[in-house]
Design a protein around this motif. Sequence first.
Motif, PDB file in Angstrom:
ATOM      1  N   ASP A  29       1.501   3.558  -4.996  1.00 57.33           N
ATOM      2  CA  ASP A  29       2.945   3.796  -4.989  1.00 57.33           C
ATOM      3  C   ASP A  29       3.235   4.973  -4.058  1.00 57.33           C
ATOM      4  O   ASP A  29       2.522   5.978  -4.061  1.00 57.33           O
ATOM      5  CB  ASP A  29       3.398   4.118  -6.424  1.00 57.33           C
ATOM      6  CG  ASP A  29       4.896   4.325  -6.522  1.00 57.33           C
ATOM      7  OD1 ASP A  29       5.596   3.406  -6.986  1.00 57.33           O
ATOM      8  OD2 ASP A  29       5.374   5.412  -6.115  1.00 57.33           O
ATOM      9  N   SER A  75       9.524  -2.607  -3.447  1.00 54.52           N
ATOM     10  CA  SER A  75       9.907  -1.203  -3.263  1.00 54.52           C
ATOM     11  C   SER A  75       8.794  -0.446  -2.541  1.00 54.52           C
ATOM     12  O   SER A  75       8.306  -0.901  -1.509  1.00 54.52           O
ATOM     13  CB  SER A  75      10.239  -0.583  -4.627  1.00 54.52           C
ATOM     14  OG  SER A  75      10.643   0.754  -4.494  1.00 54.52           O
ATOM     15  N   ASP A  76       8.331   0.673  -3.096  1.00 57.26           N
ATOM     16  CA  ASP A  76       7.291   1.457  -2.415  1.00 57.26           C
ATOM     17  C   ASP A  76       5.938   1.268  -3.087  1.00 57.26           C
ATOM     18  O   ASP A  76       5.090   2.150  -3.026  1.00 57.26           O
ATOM     19  CB  ASP A  76       7.666   2.952  -2.379  1.00 57.26           C
ATOM     20  CG  ASP A  76       7.662   3.586  -3.763  1.00 57.26           C
ATOM     21  OD1 ASP A  76       7.784   2.846  -4.772  1.00 57.26           O
ATOM     22  OD2 ASP A  76       7.528   4.822  -3.846  1.00 57.26           O
ATOM     23  N   GLU A  77       5.732   0.127  -3.747  1.00 59.01           N
ATOM     24  CA  GLU A  77       4.459  -0.084  -4.433  1.00 59.01           C
ATOM     25  C   GLU A  77       3.801  -1.397  -4.035  1.00 59.01           C
ATOM     26  O   GLU A  77       4.471  -2.340  -3.614  1.00 59.01           O
ATOM     27  CB  GLU A  77       4.663  -0.065  -5.953  1.00 59.01           C
ATOM     28  CG  GLU A  77       5.482  -1.259  -6.457  1.00 59.01           C
ATOM     29  CD  GLU A  77       5.426  -1.400  -7.971  1.00 59.01           C
ATOM     30  OE1 GLU A  77       5.908  -0.481  -8.650  1.00 59.01           O
ATOM     31  OE2 GLU A  77       4.922  -2.440  -8.460  1.00 59.01           O
TER      32      GLU A  77
HETATM   33 MG    MG Z   1       7.774   3.126  -6.815  1.00 62.35          MG
END
Ligand code: MG
Length: 275
Positions: A29, A75-77
């Motif tokens: 993440d 998302s950011d993962e």
């Molecule tokens: Mg995240």
Amino acid sequence: MAKSKFEYVRNFETDDTCLKNCYIVVRLDGRNFHKLSELHKFLKPNDDRALGLMTRCARSVMEDMDDIIISYGQSDEYSFIFKRSSNWFKRRASKLMTHVVSQFSSSYVFYWKEYFGDQPLLYPPGFDGRVVLYPSNRNLRDYLSWRQADCHINNLYNTVFWTLVQRGGLTTTQAEDRLKGTLAADKNEIMFSEFDINYNNEPLVHRKGTALIWEKVLTPLSQMEETVTKRVKLPNEDEKEVPVTRFRRRVSACHCDIIGDQFWEEHPDILEDDN
Ligand code: MG
Ligand code: DGT
Ligand code: MG
Ligand code: MG
Ligand code: MG
């Protein structure tokens, strides 16, 4: 070679071998991507450059590491699932995790300009990582379902939130108040009745995230460096050379539902049997 008197320090290393027969999940993440996304002016709620870059990095991880059967990101993962029987790095959790996370991080920097062009990356981004083991197919599927449900819940909220701000002229505080206590149906209704948006028509990549799987591609004979044959011996026959079909593997992306059964029925090779 003679051992030095310092050798004993090796015994301070702890054993972090992952339990056999379990799927190994490495989830990474982005570290403080709230700040990274603001500073680099990511579009809200979804920036396709940022999402594309994440998936490019995940592809690089999958192509460079053995035994990853499926990856899922939003998302950011990103989550990477190693096959149950994997013996990569002797199943040592720290080795697996650090290889995945460092390959991903360096890819993020390496491929940045393919997605953001001349807009510079302003500082070196980082990612955290964790390892989780799942002993059954049900547990693993529930894990992936959990991540995809998270994607859906966040994206529904973010989509209506930023519509209220960007198109409805509300401040972020007003939009927050407006959405307090609303259920999914209420959010859909706000978008539909006030902004003529049918949430179900929003891009799949935003609503479902991205699953990366291996696809078998038949290599045309003309592309083979040489014709590949195998010696086989059938009963009552002499041993002979037979041509073999050669498959290449290619990472392919899909933005489909992975919660229901259909995806798993269409891709029976991803999971190994439970017994
Ligand atoms: Mg995240
Ligand atoms: P962390 O993970 O605890 O270090 O902190 P954050 O800030 O990375 O928090 P996290 O991972 O819970 O949330 C992801 C952040 O990344 C969130 O602030 C929104 C941002 N983000 C991810 N994808 C996009 C995007 O496509 N567009 C924009 N504008 N922001 C995004
Ligand atoms: Mg977090
Ligand atoms: Mg984060
Ligand atoms: Mg070394």
